[in-house]
Design a protein around this motif. Structure first.
Motif, short mmCIF file in Angstrom:
data_model
loop_
_atom_site.label_atom_id
_atom_site.label_comp_id
_atom_site.label_asym_id
_atom_site.label_seq_id
_atom_site.Cartn_x
_atom_site.Cartn_y
_atom_site.Cartn_z
N ILE A 87 0.99 -1.01 -0.09
CA ILE A 87 -0.28 0.26 0.26
C ILE A 87 0.51 1.38 -0.37
CG2 ILE A 87 -1.76 0.82 1.89
CD1 ILE A 87 -2.74 -1.03 2.87
N HIS A 88 0.80 2.04 -0.45
CA HIS A 88 1.15 3.52 -0.89
C HIS A 88 0.77 4.94 -0.30
CE1 HIS A 88 4.55 0.72 -2.72
NE2 HIS A 88 4.07 0.58 -3.09
N ALA A 89 1.23 5.38 -0.60
CA ALA A 89 0.55 7.00 0.21
C ALA A 89 0.28 7.78 -1.16
CB ALA A 89 0.97 7.63 1.43
N ARG A 90 -0.09 8.58 -1.34
CA ARG A 90 -0.42 9.04 -2.77
C ARG A 90 -0.86 10.50 -2.75
NH1 ARG A 90 -4.33 6.16 -6.91
NH2 ARG A 90 -5.90 6.37 -6.26
N ALA A 91 -0.13 11.54 -3.68
CA ALA A 91 -1.36 12.56 -4.16
C ALA A 91 -2.69 12.29 -4.46
CB ALA A 91 -0.47 13.20 -4.58
N ARG A 92 -3.97 13.49 -3.87
CA ARG A 92 -5.36 13.38 -4.43
C ARG A 92 -4.82 13.70 -6.30
NH1 ARG A 92 -9.26 11.96 -2.35
NH2 ARG A 92 -10.54 13.60 -3.62
N GLY A 134 6.56 14.11 2.50
CA GLY A 134 6.56 12.46 3.19
C GLY A 134 7.20 11.94 1.91
N GLU A 135 6.55 10.04 1.57
CA GLU A 135 6.79 9.77 1.04
C GLU A 135 5.26 9.41 0.16
OE1 GLU A 135 9.75 8.32 0.16
OE2 GLU A 135 11.21 8.64 1.70
#
Length: 226
Positions: A148-153, A178-179
């Motif tokens: 699972i990865h964090a991403r921008a809108r 951040g990442e």
């Protein structure tokens, strides 16, 4: 009129000294006066209109250089990071624009209207969403941690592409907190990354803004550090 000619005419008006990028600067009545290499004069700070009028009378012309360049900000759901960035830009005396869509236009129409009058854009990528590819989910559905990865809108990514197409890569500044996952298509584009506050990258941000043509008073840089 050349820079030296302007400097000669204004030497009794204010005490000028050598500044950055070949300019000359002076302080007067809580304002900063900059004479650029092309002979243009820029006023920033308090009593701007009064000083402009006085300098115009001395020079016998109306060629005061207005720093009317505006900076467009694209941001997501992280309002704290947005406010931190706005604080920095305010201290640097840079005008900013954002989408204010109360006219019934679509977001894309509003963005196109705004970018028609701005010079550069800052894209603030913050980890607002999480993503997981269908392929990874199917292969690791029993233990998806690590996939699972964090991403921008997604709308921020769309607007980033529009800004880059409209203003060009040179006038697009990408900041990531951040990442945060980014499209592979922008891997070769210079980005500035910070952990918690854009102040962490203030020096590099100022350098990029200057590369985009913004004139920044060094004293304002110290103010932005507060």
């Amino acid at each position: 009129m050349s820079q030296q000619q302007v400097l000669e005419k204004l030497k009794k008006y204010a005490d000028f000294s050598q500044g950055g990028n070949g300019s000359y600067k002076a302080k007067k009545d809580d304002a900063t006066i900059t004479i650029h290499t092309n002979g243009k004069v820029q006023i920033q700070g308090k009593n701007k209109e009064k000083i402009e009028q006085e300098i115009n009378e001395i020079l016998g012309r109306e060629e005061i250089y207005e720093n009317n360049k505006q900076l467009f900000i694209v941001y997501g759901h992280d309002k704290i990071a947005k406010e931190q960035l706005e604080y920095i830009l305010q201290k640097l005396d840079i005008q900013t624009a954002q989408i204010t869509n109360n006219t019934g236009m679509t977001i894309i129409e509003a963005l196109e209207k705004e970018t028609s009058r701005v010079h550069a854009g800052i894209i603030l990528l913050t980890p607002d969403d999480i993503s997981l590819s269908k392929k990874d989910y199917e292969a690791h559905k029993d233990n998806i941690e690590g996939y699972i990865h964090a991403r921008a809108r997604q709308n921020v990514i769309l607007e980033m592409g529009m800004i880059m197409a409209k203003l060009g890569r040179k006038n697009t500044i990408i900041l990531s907190k951040g990442e945060v996952e980014t499209p592979s298509d922008i891997d070769g584009i210079f980005r500035l990354q910070f952990k918690e506050n854009p102040k962490e990258i203030l020096k590099k941000l100022v350098e990029r803004l200057e590369e985009c043509g913004f004139v920044i008073d060094k004293e304002n840089v110290f103010k932005a550090m507060d």
